[in-house]
Design an enzyme around this catalytic site. Structure first.
Site, PDB file in Angstrom:
ATOM      1  N   ARG A  50       0.834  -1.302  -0.052  1.00 34.12           N
ATOM      2  CA  ARG A  50       0.026  -0.208  -0.009  1.00 34.12           C
ATOM      3  C   ARG A  50       0.815   1.110   0.097  1.00 34.12           C
ATOM      4  NH1 ARG A  50      -3.465  -2.526   4.917  1.00 34.12           N
ATOM      5  NH2 ARG A  50      -4.529  -3.949   3.544  1.00 34.12           N
ATOM      6  N   ASP A  52       2.544   4.920  -0.291  1.00 31.39           N
ATOM      7  CA  ASP A  52       1.747   6.246   0.037  1.00 31.39           C
ATOM      8  C   ASP A  52       1.776   7.255  -1.184  1.00 31.39           C
ATOM      9  OD1 ASP A  52       2.087   5.319   2.689  1.00 31.39           O
ATOM     10  OD2 ASP A  52       4.130   6.034   2.973  1.00 31.39           O
ATOM     11  N   TYR A 110      13.091  -1.853  -2.726  1.00 25.27           N
ATOM     12  CA  TYR A 110      12.603  -0.455  -3.107  1.00 25.27           C
ATOM     13  C   TYR A 110      14.220   0.151  -3.370  1.00 25.27           C
ATOM     14  CZ  TYR A 110       8.171  -0.537  -0.608  1.00 25.27           C
ATOM     15  OH  TYR A 110       6.982  -1.050  -0.420  1.00 25.27           O
ATOM     16  N   ARG A 197      11.505   5.240   3.864  1.00 23.93           N
ATOM     17  CA  ARG A 197      11.606   6.930   3.755  1.00 23.93           C
ATOM     18  C   ARG A 197      12.521   7.208   5.230  1.00 23.93           C
ATOM     19  NH1 ARG A 197       6.032   8.995   2.579  1.00 23.93           N
ATOM     20  NH2 ARG A 197       6.928  11.028   3.121  1.00 23.93           N
TER      21      ARG A 197
END
Length: 246
Positions: A50, A52, A110, A197
């Protein structure tokens, strides 16, 4: 009834993330609409990650159930005419009925892209974080080494994370630079809300000399979000792909 798995790429700039929500358009909503127009069924896709608002993907995974007679591999092509240019279904295939993208053993990868130069580049504003200060990559790599392995990443997730455990395993964390572009590539068995992040924001603070590489160890032990660095902005983050165990 068949279950179809999609591999989806998207530019997340103009979306309020993946998951349907009342305050804006999401990637999930657009996919549901496209598949409804294609099949005439009220489709509800289930996503693996999910992401952002503002976060991108090159290989997010989603499934949906259908009674359509369209061959599984053709959904990727057939859905294209109902999707905007910033969302592409790269691949479609049939999977067993109970297969769920979030409940399989997998490794997610990622990448976070940092444009490290004095002046910004308007052509990269949608997919990089512009950091104008010099960064010490050797110190950032040293700091990254403390994060590899199984740890409690409580300090590196949003305080609003509602999960049973904040223990995760980071398989690899590499930092490379080509020209002005720094790429932080991280793989693991799962990631907490904003974890990547926050890791990147913390590594940038190390690179600027605000923190030492060894301070990462203390952050992990503290299990306190206030001990870690800033949360890097969303636009530099890309879900590269998800590798499932056979």
């Amino acid at each position: 009834m068949r279950r179809i798995r999609l591999t989806v790429a998207y530019d997340g700039t103009d979306y309020c993330g993946w998951q349907i929500q009342p305050n804006g358009i999401t990637v999930e909503e657009i996919l549901n609409r496209a598949l409804f127009r294609l099949t005439g069924e009220q489709i509800q896709v289930i996503g693996a990650s999910r992401t952002d608002a503002g976060v991108h993907a090159q290989g997010n995974v989603a499934v949906f159930d259908t009674v359509s007679s369209i061959p599984p591999e053709r959904f990727a092509y057939a859905a294209a005419r109902f999707l905007p240019e910033d969302i592409v279904v790269l691949k479609s295939e049939e999977v067993p009925e109970g297969w769920h993208p979030r409940y399989q053993n997998s490794v997610k990868t990622y990448e976070y892209h940092i444009l490290n130069r004095e002046m910004a580049d308007p052509l990269r504003r949608r997919d990089t974080w512009h950091v104008s200060f010099p960064l010490d990559l050797d110190k950032m790599r040293e700091a990254a080494g403390w994060l590899v392995g199984e740890h409690d990443f409580c300090s590196f997730c949003s305080t609003h994370t509602g999960v049973k455990t904040t223990v995760r395993t980071v398989c690899a964390l590499n930092i490379e630079k080509t020209g002005d572009l720094i790429t932080v590539r991280i793989s693991g068995n799962g990631f907490l809300y904003n974890m990547v992040r926050i890791i990147v924001g913390t590594l940038v603070e190390v690179g600027r000399g605000f923190r030492t590489p060894e301070s990462i160890r203390d952050m992990l032990l503290a299990r306190d979000r206030e001990e870690a660095g800033v949360t890097a902005p969303p636009q530099g983050l890309v879900l590269v792909g998800i590798k499932y165990e056979q």
